[in-house]
Design a protein around this motif. Structure first.
Motif, PDB file in Angstrom:
ATOM      1  N   LEU A  94       0.832  -1.206   0.000  1.00  0.00           N
ATOM      2  CA  LEU A  94       0.000   0.000   0.000  1.00  0.00           C
ATOM      3  C   LEU A  94       0.866   1.255   0.000  1.00  0.00           C
ATOM      4  N   GLU A  95       1.929   1.229   0.775  1.00  0.00           N
ATOM      5  CA  GLU A  95       2.830   2.388   0.818  1.00  0.00           C
ATOM      6  C   GLU A  95       3.482   2.617  -0.540  1.00  0.00           C
ATOM      7  N   ALA A  96       3.842   1.529  -1.221  1.00  0.00           N
ATOM      8  CA  ALA A  96       4.499   1.659  -2.521  1.00  0.00           C
ATOM      9  C   ALA A  96       3.558   2.192  -3.595  1.00  0.00           C
ATOM     10  N   GLY A  97       2.271   1.808  -3.519  1.00  0.00           N
ATOM     11  CA  GLY A  97       1.347   2.186  -4.584  1.00  0.00           C
ATOM     12  C   GLY A  97       0.515   3.421  -4.327  1.00  0.00           C
ATOM     13  N   GLU A  98       0.419   3.858  -3.077  1.00  0.00           N
ATOM     14  CA  GLU A  98      -0.504   4.926  -2.715  1.00  0.00           C
ATOM     15  C   GLU A  98      -0.359   6.194  -3.558  1.00  0.00           C
ATOM     16  N   PRO A  99       0.854   6.671  -3.845  1.00  0.00           N
ATOM     17  CA  PRO A  99       0.957   7.930  -4.610  1.00  0.00           C
ATOM     18  C   PRO A  99       0.570   7.803  -6.082  1.00  0.00           C
ATOM     19  N   GLU A 100       0.398   6.566  -6.576  1.00  0.00           N
ATOM     20  CA  GLU A 100       0.226   6.360  -8.010  1.00  0.00           C
ATOM     21  C   GLU A 100      -1.225   6.142  -8.449  1.00  0.00           C
ATOM     22  N   PHE A 101      -2.178   6.157  -7.519  1.00  0.00           N
ATOM     23  CA  PHE A 101      -3.555   5.848  -7.899  1.00  0.00           C
ATOM     24  C   PHE A 101      -4.120   6.885  -8.867  1.00  0.00           C
ATOM     25  N   ALA A 102      -4.765   6.368  -9.912  1.00  0.00           N
ATOM     26  CA  ALA A 102      -5.397   7.198 -10.942  1.00  0.00           C
ATOM     27  C   ALA A 102      -6.578   6.408 -11.495  1.00  0.00           C
ATOM     28  N   PRO A 103      -7.514   7.063 -12.193  1.00  0.00           N
ATOM     29  CA  PRO A 103      -8.660   6.325 -12.750  1.00  0.00           C
ATOM     30  C   PRO A 103      -8.221   5.120 -13.586  1.00  0.00           C
ATOM     31  N   SER A 104      -8.879   3.991 -13.353  1.00  0.00           N
ATOM     32  CA  SER A 104      -8.535   2.759 -14.067  1.00  0.00           C
ATOM     33  C   SER A 104      -8.867   2.867 -15.552  1.00  0.00           C
ATOM     34  N   LYS A 105      -8.090   2.135 -16.351  1.00  0.00           N
ATOM     35  CA  LYS A 105      -8.315   2.087 -17.792  1.00  0.00           C
ATOM     36  C   LYS A 105      -8.367   0.636 -18.256  1.00  0.00           C
ATOM     37  N   VAL A 106      -8.851   0.426 -19.471  1.00  0.00           N
ATOM     38  CA  VAL A 106      -8.855  -0.893 -20.089  1.00  0.00           C
ATOM     39  C   VAL A 106      -8.198  -0.774 -21.461  1.00  0.00           C
ATOM     40  N   TYR A 107      -7.634  -1.906 -21.927  1.00  0.00           N
ATOM     41  CA  TYR A 107      -7.013  -1.914 -23.250  1.00  0.00           C
ATOM     42  C   TYR A 107      -8.092  -2.216 -24.279  1.00  0.00           C
ATOM     43  N   LYS A 108      -8.356  -1.253 -25.141  1.00  0.00           N
ATOM     44  CA  LYS A 108      -9.459  -1.363 -26.087  1.00  0.00           C
ATOM     45  C   LYS A 108      -9.098  -0.637 -27.372  1.00  0.00           C
ATOM     46  N   GLY A 110      -6.719  -1.065 -29.369  1.00  0.00           N
ATOM     47  CA  GLY A 110      -5.302  -0.819 -29.527  1.00  0.00           C
ATOM     48  C   GLY A 110      -4.691   0.176 -28.561  1.00  0.00           C
ATOM     49  N   ARG A 111      -5.446   0.639 -27.558  1.00  0.00           N
ATOM     50  CA  ARG A 111      -4.866   1.598 -26.614  1.00  0.00           C
ATOM     51  C   ARG A 111      -5.591   1.512 -25.271  1.00  0.00           C
ATOM     52  N   ASN A 112      -4.932   2.030 -24.232  1.00  0.00           N
ATOM     53  CA  ASN A 112      -5.548   2.101 -22.907  1.00  0.00           C
ATOM     54  C   ASN A 112      -6.465   3.310 -22.833  1.00  0.00           C
ATOM     55  N   GLN A 113      -7.666   3.100 -22.354  1.00  0.00           N
ATOM     56  CA  GLN A 113      -8.636   4.193 -22.298  1.00  0.00           C
ATOM     57  C   GLN A 113      -9.621   3.975 -21.160  1.00  0.00           C
ATOM     58  N   GLY A 114     -10.226   5.052 -20.706  1.00  0.00           N
ATOM     59  CA  GLY A 114     -11.249   4.963 -19.678  1.00  0.00           C
ATOM     60  C   GLY A 114     -12.545   4.408 -20.239  1.00  0.00           C
ATOM     61  N   THR A 115     -13.338   3.801 -19.378  1.00  0.00           N
ATOM     62  CA  THR A 115     -14.618   3.237 -19.784  1.00  0.00           C
ATOM     63  C   THR A 115     -15.568   3.205 -18.599  1.00  0.00           C
ATOM     64  N   GLU A 116     -16.852   3.309 -18.866  1.00  0.00           N
ATOM     65  CA  GLU A 116     -17.851   3.241 -17.796  1.00  0.00           C
ATOM     66  C   GLU A 116     -17.966   1.839 -17.220  1.00  0.00           C
TER      67      GLU A 116
END
Length: 289
Positions: A94-108, A110-116
């Motif tokens: 948790l300590e290692a990852g905490e500063p890196e959280f951002a909205p999740s994406k999916v590979y769609k 040919g690229r990573n993008q946000g999705t509902e």
């Protein structure tokens, strides 16, 4: 005239003896002044500790660790792992990852993008972090001969976090077609796919948030924890739903022996009703060509 050399063996004991004799005398006459100064020394101590510890990171020791497994489904292979992560490992991850959280994406497309379909937050973990290396080594050992150490790779790990109302609708971890290898990947081959998945829970302070496999079934009764709650249930819609339990994990195989994906491993992160769920994804990569 040359200086006379004094043997070190005589000087050192003399200094020690003098210190032992003078220390009580110093304490007797200095203690009243030390008592007067002590409030000021105490008030300075936080600042001193901050200065000294500013660049010192807490150490992490990868200790021997035992866990228990239960085969929930043989075909497709799905295994429940009890105590896959130790509490100290969870804290360090948790300590290692905490500063890196951002909205999740999916590979769609040919690229990573946000999705509902995926409304959580994600954080990549540094593979050179001691706790990350420790857990990845355990996962790699768990896989046995499933990975070829000369060409395959355990893959980059990821944390994922769900808060109230967040979810990940039905999806598969494997790709319909193997993905082309990219520069910087540790595996050797022209293409790759996710041969298996680990989903380990770090934080379970929530209601809801189960991991649901609608096409996986079992004849085995659910294991029961100390409070009489099962680790999985059979929803009315079918399949199995695993509730989040900190430290525990679910493992499953994504691909058939011929490298094609198993549709029965489709799964979903059901909405968190209240609270917080944090988990770790590990996606071992099989390389081809």
């Amino acid at each position: 005239m040359a200086p006379i050399a004094r043997p070190l063996g005589v000087t050192a004991p003399l200094v020690i003896t003098l210190a032992a004799v003078l220390a009580p005398v110093f304490y007797r006459y200095a203690s009243p002044y030390m008592a007067t100064l002590s409030p000021y020394l105490v008030s300075l101590s936080p600042s001193i500790s901050e200065i000294v510890g500013r660049d010192v990171e807490p150490s992490f020791n990868c200790l021997p660790h035992t866990y228990a497994t239960e085969i929930v489904s043989l075909d497709p292979l799905l295994i429940y792992i009890d105590k896959f992560l130790a509490p100290a490992e969870i804290d360090a991850l948790l300590e290692a990852g905490e500063p890196e959280f951002a909205p999740s994406k999916v590979y769609k497309s040919g690229r990573n993008q946000g999705t509902e379909d995926r409304t959580s937050s994600s954080a990549g973990l540094p593979r050179d972090n001691p706790a990350v290396k420790c857990v990845l080594a355990r996962a790699e050992s768990f896989l046995g001969t499933m990975l070829d150490p000369t060409r395959d790779d355990i893959g980059p790990p990821q944390l994922v976090r769900y808060t109230a109302g967040q979810r990940f609708n039905r999806h598969r971890d494997w790709y319909e077609r193997p993905q082309p290898a990219r520069k910087g990947m540790l595996g050797r081959g022209k293409s790759w796919n996710r041969i298996a998945s680990f989903f380990a829970i770090l934080q379970d302070q929530c209601t809801g948030g189960e991991t649901w496999f609608p096409l996986v079934n079992t004849t085995a009764p659910s294991r029961i924890d100390g409070e009489g709650r099962g680790f999985w249930r059979r929803p009315d819609e079918g399949g199995l739903a695993f509730r989040p339990v900190a430290g525990n994990a679910v493992f499953w195989v994504n691909l058939f022996a011929n490298g094609t994906g198993d549709d029965r491993t489709v799964h979903a992160g059901l909405p968190v009703e209240d609270g917080l769920k944090t988990a770790m994804n590990i996606w071992p990569r099989k390389f081809y060509g």
